[in-house]
Structures are given as C-alpha cells and as structure tokens.
Design a protein around this motif. Structure first.
Motif, PDB file in Angstrom:
ATOM      1  N   VAL A   1      -0.919  -0.059  -6.131  1.00  0.00           N
ATOM      2  CA  VAL A   1      -1.144  -1.505  -6.145  1.00  0.00           C
ATOM      3  C   VAL A   1      -1.884  -1.930  -4.879  1.00  0.00           C
ATOM      4  O   VAL A   1      -2.824  -2.732  -4.933  1.00  0.00           O
ATOM      5  N   ALA A   2      -1.510  -1.363  -3.732  1.00  0.00           N
ATOM      6  CA  ALA A   2      -2.181  -1.690  -2.476  1.00  0.00           C
ATOM      7  C   ALA A   2      -3.646  -1.251  -2.519  1.00  0.00           C
ATOM      8  O   ALA A   2      -4.529  -1.969  -2.038  1.00  0.00           O
TER       9      ALA A   2
ATOM     10  N   PHE B   1      -5.510  -1.013  -5.228  1.00  0.00           N
ATOM     11  CA  PHE B   1      -6.206  -1.924  -6.128  1.00  0.00           C
ATOM     12  C   PHE B   1      -6.512  -3.247  -5.430  1.00  0.00           C
ATOM     13  O   PHE B   1      -7.618  -3.787  -5.561  1.00  0.00           O
ATOM     14  N   VAL B   2      -5.561  -3.782  -4.679  1.00  0.00           N
ATOM     15  CA  VAL B   2      -5.771  -5.027  -3.935  1.00  0.00           C
ATOM     16  C   VAL B   2      -6.875  -4.844  -2.905  1.00  0.00           C
ATOM     17  O   VAL B   2      -7.756  -5.700  -2.754  1.00  0.00           O
ATOM     18  N   LEU B   3      -6.867  -3.744  -2.190  1.00  0.00           N
ATOM     19  CA  LEU B   3      -7.905  -3.454  -1.198  1.00  0.00           C
ATOM     20  C   LEU B   3      -9.279  -3.338  -1.864  1.00  0.00           C
ATOM     21  O   LEU B   3     -10.271  -3.868  -1.354  1.00  0.00           O
TER      22      LEU B   3
ATOM     23  N   TRP C   1     -10.188  -4.764  -4.656  1.00  0.00           N
ATOM     24  CA  TRP C   1     -10.586  -6.094  -5.095  1.00  0.00           C
ATOM     25  C   TRP C   1     -11.121  -6.919  -3.928  1.00  0.00           C
ATOM     26  O   TRP C   1     -12.138  -7.581  -4.050  1.00  0.00           O
ATOM     27  N   ILE C   2     -10.433  -6.845  -2.784  1.00  0.00           N
ATOM     28  CA  ILE C   2     -10.852  -7.629  -1.617  1.00  0.00           C
ATOM     29  C   ILE C   2     -12.196  -7.152  -1.071  1.00  0.00           C
ATOM     30  O   ILE C   2     -13.051  -7.951  -0.693  1.00  0.00           O
TER      31      ILE C   2
ATOM     32  N   ARG D   1     -14.527  -9.059  -5.180  1.00  0.00           N
ATOM     33  CA  ARG D   1     -14.635 -10.458  -4.766  1.00  0.00           C
ATOM     34  C   ARG D   1     -15.996 -10.787  -4.145  1.00  0.00           C
ATOM     35  O   ARG D   1     -16.626 -11.774  -4.528  1.00  0.00           O
TER      36      ARG D   1
END
Length: 121
Positions: free
Chosen positions: A8-9, A11-13, A15-16, A20
């Motif tokens: 999850v971390a 994936f968030v990284l 995305w950021i 984005r």
C-alpha cells in the motif's frame, strides 16, 4: 500484514510521484488547447511557428506560417501558445536612437579585422 502495508505504501508513493503530476500536466495541456483563439501565435509539436487565422467547424486550426501560406492543423498538434515579449519591444524602441548615434561608417579599405581592432583599442 507487514507486506500489505509495504504494498500500500509503494502504491501511494507511485501515485504521488508519477500519476498525480501526469494528470496535472494533462489538465494544463487540455486547458491550453481549449483556450487557443484567433490571433494567437502558436508553436506546433513539429516545430512550426504560426498565427491562428481561423478555427474551422471540425475544431481544426487554420494557421498562417508565412505571409500568404496557410495550413490546417489538428488542435492536438499545438505544442504551446507563444506569449509576446512586450518588455523586449520597449527596450528596442528606447535604444534605437542611442544605436543610431553610435553607428560609424567605415571606408571599405579600413573594414579589415586588423583595422577594426586598431580602432577599438
């Protein structure tokens, strides 16, 4: 459980850092393309500069690339809208009188590099 948190971390990284900023660039490009109007100077992705003369019924642009030469291009082929540099125009007009005062007519025999260097020193 720890591996799920890592995934999850990641994936968030991702995305950021990637998704984005790409979306932001796409939105700015779409906004720029939709704001093109008659009279704008544009630069195509192919490297041609021109002035938009009209927008036809298919939303393509009729662009004048030279005096009397018009081409029809797709709106998505526009790379950027060129902004006029008003500051540079003001400087040139203001300095034109000063440049004329500094011009020197040199006789043809004194136009060599050596003669110019002697005059400059």
């Amino acid at each position: 459980m720890a591996s799920l948190i890592i995934i999850v971390a990641m994936f968030v990284l991702l995305w950021i850092l990637l998704i984005r900023p790409q979306r932001t660039r796409q939105q700015k490009q779409q906004q720029m393309l939709s704001s093109i109007d008659v009279g704008d100077e544009i630069l195509t992705v192919g490297g041609l500069y021109g002035i938009v003369q009209e927008i036809d019924e298919e939303e393509d642009l009729v662009v004048e690339i030279a005096e009397g030469i018009q081409v029809r291009i797709a709106r998505r082929a526009v790379g950027t809208v060129v902004k006029p540099d008003e500051d540079e125009d003001d400087e040139v007009v203001g300095d034109a009188d000063a440049v004329e005062d500094e011009l020197v007519t040199v006789p043809e025999g004194d136009a060599s590099l050596e003669a110019t260097q002697k005059r400059m020193s």
